[in-house]
Design a protein around this motif. Structure first.
Motif, PDB file in Angstrom:
ATOM      1  N   VAL A 146       0.830  -1.200   0.000  1.00 31.74           N
ATOM      2  CA  VAL A 146       0.000   0.000   0.000  1.00 31.74           C
ATOM      3  C   VAL A 146       0.869   1.256   0.000  1.00 31.74           C
ATOM      4  O   VAL A 146       0.572   2.241  -0.709  1.00 31.74           O
ATOM      5  N   TYR A 150       0.771   4.280  -2.802  1.00 30.70           N
ATOM      6  CA  TYR A 150       0.579   5.700  -2.541  1.00 30.70           C
ATOM      7  C   TYR A 150       1.761   6.531  -3.038  1.00 30.70           C
ATOM      8  O   TYR A 150       1.589   7.648  -3.549  1.00 30.70           O
ATOM      9  N   LEU A 241      -7.169   2.121   2.370  1.00 28.76           N
ATOM     10  CA  LEU A 241      -7.119   2.608   0.992  1.00 28.76           C
ATOM     11  C   LEU A 241      -8.519   2.614   0.394  1.00 28.76           C
ATOM     12  O   LEU A 241      -8.949   3.587  -0.229  1.00 28.76           O
ATOM     13  N   ARG A 245     -10.685   6.129  -0.492  1.00 25.79           N
ATOM     14  CA  ARG A 245     -11.052   6.428  -1.878  1.00 25.79           C
ATOM     15  C   ARG A 245     -12.570   6.397  -2.078  1.00 25.79           C
ATOM     16  O   ARG A 245     -13.133   7.201  -2.814  1.00 25.79           O
ATOM     17  N   ALA A 292      -3.586  -3.358  -5.479  1.00 26.58           N
ATOM     18  CA  ALA A 292      -3.937  -2.063  -4.890  1.00 26.58           C
ATOM     19  C   ALA A 292      -4.755  -1.240  -5.872  1.00 26.58           C
ATOM     20  O   ALA A 292      -5.686  -0.521  -5.476  1.00 26.58           O
ATOM     21  N   HIS A 296      -8.543   0.255  -5.376  1.00 24.27           N
ATOM     22  CA  HIS A 296      -8.852   1.644  -5.712  1.00 24.27           C
ATOM     23  C   HIS A 296     -10.082   1.720  -6.623  1.00 24.27           C
ATOM     24  O   HIS A 296     -11.002   2.526  -6.401  1.00 24.27           O
TER      25      HIS A 296
END
Length: 333
Positions: A146, A150, A241, A245, A292, A296
């Motif tokens: 993660v 980012y 995450l 989002r 990831a 998202h």
């Protein structure tokens, strides 16, 4: 006769992060201050009972300028931000900055922000941020995945924003209070404050930027005014995450004042299923970076569904009021 110094308030809101607050203020003490500028740290604590006053002398020892503390009992980020705004006006400051209490500023941060807003006669200016893990934190594989996601996304976003500097597209670059400076005379003239209906949702800083832009205020970007955000391992998770989002996506629609059409939901659902399958397969070969990206995408879809249902965000509510399980949350849409 010596010219009066320009007065800049270094605004911070804080909630139960004494260690982070001390670390931030210490970075203020190590930064360069522009010639002719006088700084004061303006802190608003947002909680039920004040606790920062016990650390006030420690904070004052970290910087060569004044530290002022106020208490905002009304829970919610925009209430605390408006308290700092009021402190700045009561103190007759010329400019006000904002950063978060889990950040540190780089040495040239204020110099670059001030040069941009004053040199180009702007009303509101933002700058880039990056993320690092808490020093000496024991990171799991998930945390590392993660964090890398980012970091990569931050580089992509900041590069894109930098390319828009001094172009017509610069006015469309959103500005957030994790790295922000405003000309207080303009803010007072325009009558813009942080919208307190965004109590726990997040997004009051985005709306502040949008309100300034809609009122004809000049906004800009300062690519070299850098801050770093320091995250604990518990935030470097797929769950966080997802939730972050999801709620950001929902609030984009809430702020715009309309619900997404069913066609939009269906198109996003199809795209999420098709591309999500290939990204999950690819994740095995790119050290799970693509996973990831799947989280998202699913979070964005979930946020759109929530917006269509008329739901809002609770990202900044108390932790016991927020669901952190992305799978169960998505199934309930």
């Amino acid at each position: 006769m010596q010219a009066a110094k320009v007065r800049i308030g270094l605004g911070v809101i804080t909630h139960r992060r004494p260690g982070g607050l001390v670390r931030l203020v210490e970075s203020f003490g190590q930064m360069k201050v522009p010639d002719g500028v006088e700084c004061t740290v303006l802190i608003a604590e947002n909680d039920d009972v004040p606790t920062v006053d016990a650390h006030l002398e420690t904070l004052r020892a970290k910087v060569p300028f004044d530290v002022q503390l106020s208490f905002e009992k009304e829970r919610g980020i925009p209430f605390a931000r408006n308290r700092v705004l009021d402190m700045a006006h009561e103190g007759k400051f010329d400019f006000l900055t904002f950063v978060d209490d889990d950040q540190i500023v780089h040495q040239d941060w204020l110099t670059m922000l001030y040069a941009t807003i004053e040199g180009r006669a702007l009303e509101l200016v933002g700058g880039p941020w990056s993320v690092i893990a808490e020093p000496n934190a024991a990171l799991s594989k998930q945390n590392k995945f993660v964090l890398r996601y980012y970091l990569d996304r931050s580089v992509e976003l900041q590069t894109s924003k930098a390319l828009h500097t001094c172009t017509p597209k610069e006015a469309k670059v959103h500005i957030y209070t994790h790295n922000w400076i405003v000309r207080l005379s303009s803010q007072k003239r325009l009558g813009i404050r942080f919208d307190e209906t965004y109590r726990f949702t997040g997004g009051s800083d985005t709306k502040f930027y949008a309100d300034v832009a809609a009122a004809g205020g000049l906004t800009g970007w300062s690519s070299d005014a850098r801050v770093t955000e320091i995250w604990p391992a518990k935030r470097l998770t797929f769950s966080y995450l997802y939730r972050r989002r999801r709620d950001q996506t929902t609030m984009n629609y809430v702020r715009a004042g309309h619900r997404p059409k069913l066609k939009t939901v269906l198109l996003m659902s199809n795209r999420c299923m098709i591309f999500g399958f290939f990204k999950i397969v690819r994740a095995v070969f790119d050290d799970y970076k693509s996973f990831a990206e799947v989280v998202h995408s699913v979070a964005e879809l979930s946020g759109v569904i929530r917006a269509r249902r008329g739901l809002s965000s609770t990202l900044y509510a108390r932790s016991d009021e927020v669901n952190d399980d992305p799978v169960q949350d998505f199934l309930r849409q």
